[in-house]
Design a protein around this motif. Structure first.
Motif, PDB file in Angstrom:
ATOM      1  N   ASP A 175       4.547  -5.144   7.838  1.00 26.85           N
ATOM      2  CA  ASP A 175       6.008  -5.224   7.774  1.00 26.85           C
ATOM      3  C   ASP A 175       6.604  -3.863   8.122  1.00 26.85           C
ATOM      4  OD1 ASP A 175       8.663  -5.615   7.084  1.00 26.85           O
ATOM      5  OD2 ASP A 175       8.197  -6.660   5.223  1.00 26.85           O
ATOM      6  N   ASP A 176       7.611  -3.862   8.979  1.00 19.93           N
ATOM      7  CA  ASP A 176       8.250  -2.606   9.369  1.00 19.93           C
ATOM      8  C   ASP A 176       9.290  -2.135   8.366  1.00 19.93           C
ATOM      9  OD1 ASP A 176       6.752  -2.414  11.666  1.00 19.93           O
ATOM     10  OD2 ASP A 176       8.204  -3.530  12.858  1.00 19.93           O
ATOM     11  N   ALA A 177       9.769  -3.022   7.498  1.00 19.33           N
ATOM     12  CA  ALA A 177      10.806  -2.654   6.537  1.00 19.33           C
ATOM     13  C   ALA A 177      10.185  -1.951   5.334  1.00 19.33           C
ATOM     14  CB  ALA A 177      11.558  -3.896   6.094  1.00 19.33           C
ATOM     15  N   GLY A 178      11.005  -1.262   4.567  1.00 22.44           N
ATOM     16  CA  GLY A 178      10.481  -0.498   3.441  1.00 22.44           C
ATOM     17  C   GLY A 178       9.620   0.631   3.986  1.00 22.44           C
ATOM     18  N   ASP A 179       8.721   1.112   3.208  1.00 22.39           N
ATOM     19  CA  ASP A 179       7.783   2.124   3.668  1.00 22.39           C
ATOM     20  C   ASP A 179       6.388   1.518   3.566  1.00 22.39           C
ATOM     21  OD1 ASP A 179       6.260   4.312   4.285  1.00 22.39           O
ATOM     22  OD2 ASP A 179       7.335   5.687   2.977  1.00 22.39           O
ATOM     23  N   ALA A 180       6.107   0.600   4.496  1.00 27.52           N
ATOM     24  CA  ALA A 180       4.877  -0.187   4.447  1.00 27.52           C
ATOM     25  C   ALA A 180       3.624   0.685   4.430  1.00 27.52           C
ATOM     26  CB  ALA A 180       4.826  -1.170   5.616  1.00 27.52           C
ATOM     27  N   GLU A 181       3.608   1.717   5.241  1.00 28.97           N
ATOM     28  CA  GLU A 181       2.422   2.563   5.310  1.00 28.97           C
ATOM     29  C   GLU A 181       2.159   3.240   3.966  1.00 28.97           C
ATOM     30  OE1 GLU A 181       0.695   6.431   7.734  1.00 28.97           O
ATOM     31  OE2 GLU A 181       2.396   5.329   8.551  1.00 28.97           O
ATOM     32  N   GLN A 182       3.182   3.838   3.378  1.00 26.48           N
ATOM     33  CA  GLN A 182       3.013   4.502   2.090  1.00 26.48           C
ATOM     34  C   GLN A 182       2.698   3.483   0.997  1.00 26.48           C
ATOM     35  OE1 GLN A 182       3.007   7.945   1.463  1.00 26.48           O
ATOM     36  NE2 GLN A 182       2.070   7.134  -0.391  1.00 26.48           N
ATOM     37  N   PHE A 183       3.347   2.332   1.046  1.00 26.38           N
ATOM     38  CA  PHE A 183       3.094   1.266   0.078  1.00 26.38           C
ATOM     39  C   PHE A 183       1.623   0.864   0.101  1.00 26.38           C
ATOM     40  CE2 PHE A 183       2.574  -3.289  -0.668  1.00 26.38           C
ATOM     41  CZ  PHE A 183       3.054  -3.402  -1.959  1.00 26.38           C
ATOM     42  N   CYS A 184       1.106   0.616   1.287  1.00 28.89           N
ATOM     43  CA  CYS A 184      -0.283   0.181   1.415  1.00 28.89           C
ATOM     44  C   CYS A 184      -1.257   1.266   0.950  1.00 28.89           C
ATOM     45  CB  CYS A 184      -0.572  -0.239   2.849  1.00 28.89           C
ATOM     46  SG  CYS A 184       0.329  -1.743   3.300  1.00 28.89           S
ATOM     47  N   GLU A 185      -0.949   2.512   1.249  1.00 33.16           N
ATOM     48  CA  GLU A 185      -1.775   3.613   0.759  1.00 33.16           C
ATOM     49  C   GLU A 185      -1.742   3.673  -0.763  1.00 33.16           C
ATOM     50  OE1 GLU A 185      -0.830   7.383   2.572  1.00 33.16           O
ATOM     51  OE2 GLU A 185      -0.892   6.512   4.583  1.00 33.16           O
ATOM     52  N   ASP A 186      -0.547   3.523  -1.334  1.00 29.22           N
ATOM     53  CA  ASP A 186      -0.405   3.566  -2.792  1.00 29.22           C
ATOM     54  C   ASP A 186      -1.177   2.430  -3.458  1.00 29.22           C
ATOM     55  OD1 ASP A 186       1.223   5.774  -2.515  1.00 29.22           O
ATOM     56  OD2 ASP A 186       3.088   4.690  -2.924  1.00 29.22           O
ATOM     57  N   VAL A 187      -1.080   1.233  -2.894  1.00 23.81           N
ATOM     58  CA  VAL A 187      -1.809   0.094  -3.449  1.00 23.81           C
ATOM     59  C   VAL A 187      -3.308   0.355  -3.364  1.00 23.81           C
ATOM     60  CG1 VAL A 187      -2.380  -2.347  -3.121  1.00 23.81           C
ATOM     61  CG2 VAL A 187       0.012  -1.601  -3.063  1.00 23.81           C
ATOM     62  N   ALA A 188      -3.775   0.813  -2.218  1.00 24.77           N
ATOM     63  CA  ALA A 188      -5.207   1.075  -2.048  1.00 24.77           C
ATOM     64  C   ALA A 188      -5.709   2.134  -3.026  1.00 24.77           C
ATOM     65  CB  ALA A 188      -5.491   1.501  -0.607  1.00 24.77           C
ATOM     66  N   GLN A 189      -4.913   3.166  -3.238  1.00 23.24           N
ATOM     67  CA  GLN A 189      -5.324   4.244  -4.136  1.00 23.24           C
ATOM     68  C   GLN A 189      -5.226   3.856  -5.606  1.00 23.24           C
ATOM     69  OE1 GLN A 189      -2.840   7.551  -3.033  1.00 23.24           O
ATOM     70  NE2 GLN A 189      -3.949   7.926  -1.122  1.00 23.24           N
ATOM     71  N   ASN A 190      -4.444   2.837  -5.925  1.00 22.73           N
ATOM     72  CA  ASN A 190      -4.187   2.474  -7.322  1.00 22.73           C
ATOM     73  C   ASN A 190      -4.587   1.050  -7.663  1.00 22.73           C
ATOM     74  OD1 ASN A 190      -2.570   4.858  -8.487  1.00 22.73           O
ATOM     75  ND2 ASN A 190      -1.616   4.478  -6.502  1.00 22.73           N
ATOM     76  N   VAL A 191      -5.412   0.426  -6.837  1.00 22.66           N
ATOM     77  CA  VAL A 191      -5.722  -0.991  -7.045  1.00 22.66           C
ATOM     78  C   VAL A 191      -6.312  -1.251  -8.430  1.00 22.66           C
ATOM     79  CG1 VAL A 191      -8.027  -0.997  -5.978  1.00 22.66           C
ATOM     80  CG2 VAL A 191      -6.597  -3.053  -5.909  1.00 22.66           C
ATOM     81  N   GLU A 192      -7.182  -0.407  -8.905  1.00 24.36           N
ATOM     82  CA  GLU A 192      -7.756  -0.613 -10.236  1.00 24.36           C
ATOM     83  C   GLU A 192      -6.691  -0.455 -11.317  1.00 24.36           C
ATOM     84  OE1 GLU A 192     -10.766  -1.870 -10.851  1.00 24.36           O
ATOM     85  OE2 GLU A 192     -10.945  -1.963  -8.658  1.00 24.36           O
TER      86      GLU A 192
END
Length: 83
Positions: free
Chosen positions: A8-25
């Motif tokens: 998704d181009d809206a929001g800050d998708a790249e940072q969001f995905c990085e944050d989710v990956a780093q904090n999944v646990e």
């Protein structure tokens, strides 16, 4: 959910995905203390601030449900809100 949002181009998708990956646990945590519950809710809120539009409403609803489950004394309210 997050994989679709990462395109998704809206929001800050790249940072969001990085944050989710780093904090999944942490996002999947099963808190055992009041501080851990507060930390979990804040983590969902912080990451949700960058949620892409494709999942923003779902992310916010889940975060709101976590917060309501924590703050409400009425379990019927919590269950009704979840559905």
């Amino acid at each position: 959910m997050a994989l679709v949002a990462c395109d998704d181009d809206a929001g800050d998708a790249e940072q969001f995905c990085e944050d989710v990956a780093q904090n999944v646990e942490g996002l999947r945590a099963d808190p055992t203390s009041e501080d851990e519950v507060d930390d979990l809710i804040h983590l969902w809120q912080d990451i949700g601030d960058r949620a892409p539009l494709a999942i923003e409403a779902e992310w916010d609803a889940h975060t709101d449900n976590l917060e309501l489950a924590w703050t409400s004394d009425d379990q019927q309210e919590v269950v009704a809100d979840a559905f």
